[in-house]
Design an enzyme around this catalytic site. Structure first.
Site, PDB file in Angstrom:
ATOM      1  N   ASP A   1       0.822  -1.212   0.000  1.00  0.00           N
ATOM      2  CA  ASP A   1       0.000   0.000   0.000  1.00  0.00           C
ATOM      3  C   ASP A   1       0.854   1.259   0.000  1.00  0.00           C
ATOM      4  OD1 ASP A   1      -1.936  -1.890   0.220  1.00  0.00           O
ATOM      5  OD2 ASP A   1      -2.974  -1.002   1.927  1.00  0.00           O
TER       6      ASP A   1
ATOM      7  N   GLU B   1       0.309  -5.267  -5.090  1.00  0.00           N
ATOM      8  CA  GLU B   1      -0.097  -4.371  -6.173  1.00  0.00           C
ATOM      9  C   GLU B   1       1.071  -3.604  -6.772  1.00  0.00           C
ATOM     10  OE1 GLU B   1      -2.974  -0.477  -6.908  1.00  0.00           O
ATOM     11  OE2 GLU B   1      -3.666  -2.127  -5.657  1.00  0.00           O
TER      12      GLU B   1
END
Length: 385
Positions: A18, A278
């Site tokens: 994140d 991600e």
């Protein structure tokens, strides 16, 4: 009068994912769009692992033009509403921030930056408002691969820089030397590994160790090595950066921690990348190299739905035989199928040339000319009209 700065709040989850995405966005907003950014982070120590210039003990500091603030509860630093407020990945904002937004004469454009997904529903949800107490809308900002989504994080000139790096093999050899990774020859196969725990990884290591080509697996201390305990000469905790473990034709290298630019160059320098989360998932795509995405496991195997959505998109222009091979390799790795992942790896190796050509073209097709930061700035302008 409304302050012109933007505030971004990020809770560090799974160490680097994140905050990795959030930091890249903050840097690009500041450097390419001239925006004054306040980045509030709840775990500066973990953040410091990918940003060595950061001092985790300082509650407020300027790093690369970004004001980085310690996010404690309650806040140690006063929050003053600016032009934009972004909560990264649905982190729960402090009550005093929500109250300041309600009290502001001109409330900020409030956005929830969501996780990247290739699923069809993303287009329909991107930009939707969510009514908040006080009569304020919070908008869902959905990164994605189509023109109807929020786009993908990509710095201006990144592809040109990467292509120049990959054009000269001396660059990767110099990087390996700088990282203390000895014994690698230019013709050897080099694979970076940044995965969660999986039985598929030792199965691949067994295959590589018994192969005909010299293979080097570059692995940082952490969750990947937890899957390889049976192959190690010492506990995972005792591994040291630069350490080499010889297993037949395979050499395991213990990677030192590196910053984001260093990690990008590492991905550029490898022949194949195994990534998770991600940030590394997208950077592996921008590296223009074949890869496996080890997606974070979710209840009822919903992560496989996300994986299937991306694979369908990624394989759209691939020959059906090669597409099936790459899909099966990713699925077997994510489903911890040891024997199957070995078979699919061997089959994929026979399609290495067309798969590499596809990996080189994919970034150009995926970006669709406009990056996330640029789309985000335009979205804010439209919302504040």
């Amino acid at each position: 009068m409304q302050h012109s700065h933007w505030d971004i709040f990020c809770a560090v989850v799974d160490n680097y994912g994140d905050i990795g995405v959030t930091w890249r966005l903050a840097r690009q907003l500041a450097s390419e769009h001239g925006i004054e950014v306040n980045l509030w982070v709840d775990d500066l120590r973990s953040f410091g692992h990918i940003l060595p210039a950061l001092d985790p003990k300082l509650p407020c500091q300027m790093v690369e033009g970004i004001r980085v603030l310690q996010w404690n509860t309650p806040l140690d630093q006063p929050y003053v509403a600016g032009e934009v407020l972004i909560e990264a990945f649905a982190c729960e904002l402090p009550d005093e921030v929500k109250q300041a937004v309600r009290d502001a004469a001109m409330p900020p454009c409030w956005l929830n930056l969501e996780y990247l997904s290739a699923e069809d529903w993303v287009e329909g949800c991107h930009g939707l408002p969510s009514f908040q107490p006080g009569g304020i809308n919070k908008y869902f900002y959905m990164p994605g691969f189509s023109a109807a989504t929020g786009g993908l994080i990509c710095e201006t000139g990144l592809f040109e820089t990467r292509a120049a790096w990959q054009a000269d093999s001396a660059n990767k050899m110099a990087l390996f030397q700088k990282l203390g990774l000895g014994g690698i020859q230019a013709e050897d196969k080099v694979i970076s590994v940044f995965s969660y725990e999986t039985e598929a990884l030792p199965a691949l290591c067994e295959l590589w160790s018994e192969g005909q080509q010299r293979v080097h697996a570059l692995i940082p201390k952490g969750r990947s090595f937890n899957s390889l305990k049976a192959l190690l000469p010492c506990p995972v905790e005792a591994l040291t950066p630069g350490q080499r473990i010889e297993l037949g034709m395979l050499t395991l290298h213990v990677l030192p921690m590196t910053d984001q630019q260093g990690y990008d160059r590492l991905l550029w320098s490898c022949d194949f990348n195994i990534v998770r989360g991600e940030d590394s998932f997208l950077r592996a795509q921008w590296a223009a190299r074949p890869f496996i995405w080890h997606i974070y496991q979710q209840e009822e195997d919903y992560h496989l739905v996300k994986l299937e959505a991306f694979m369908q998109l990624y394989c759209d222009n691939l020959a059906s035989e090669i597409a099936e091979c790459w899909r099966n390799l990713n699925l077997s790795f994510n489903q911890q199928q040891a024997t199957a992942v070995q078979q699919h790896w061997q089959y994929m190796d026979s399609h290495a040339v067309p798969l590499l050509a596809h990996a080189r073209q994919w970034p150009i097709d995926a970006l669709k000319t406009t990056d996330l930061a640029t789309r985000l700035v335009q979205f804010v302008k439209n919302s504040l009209r």
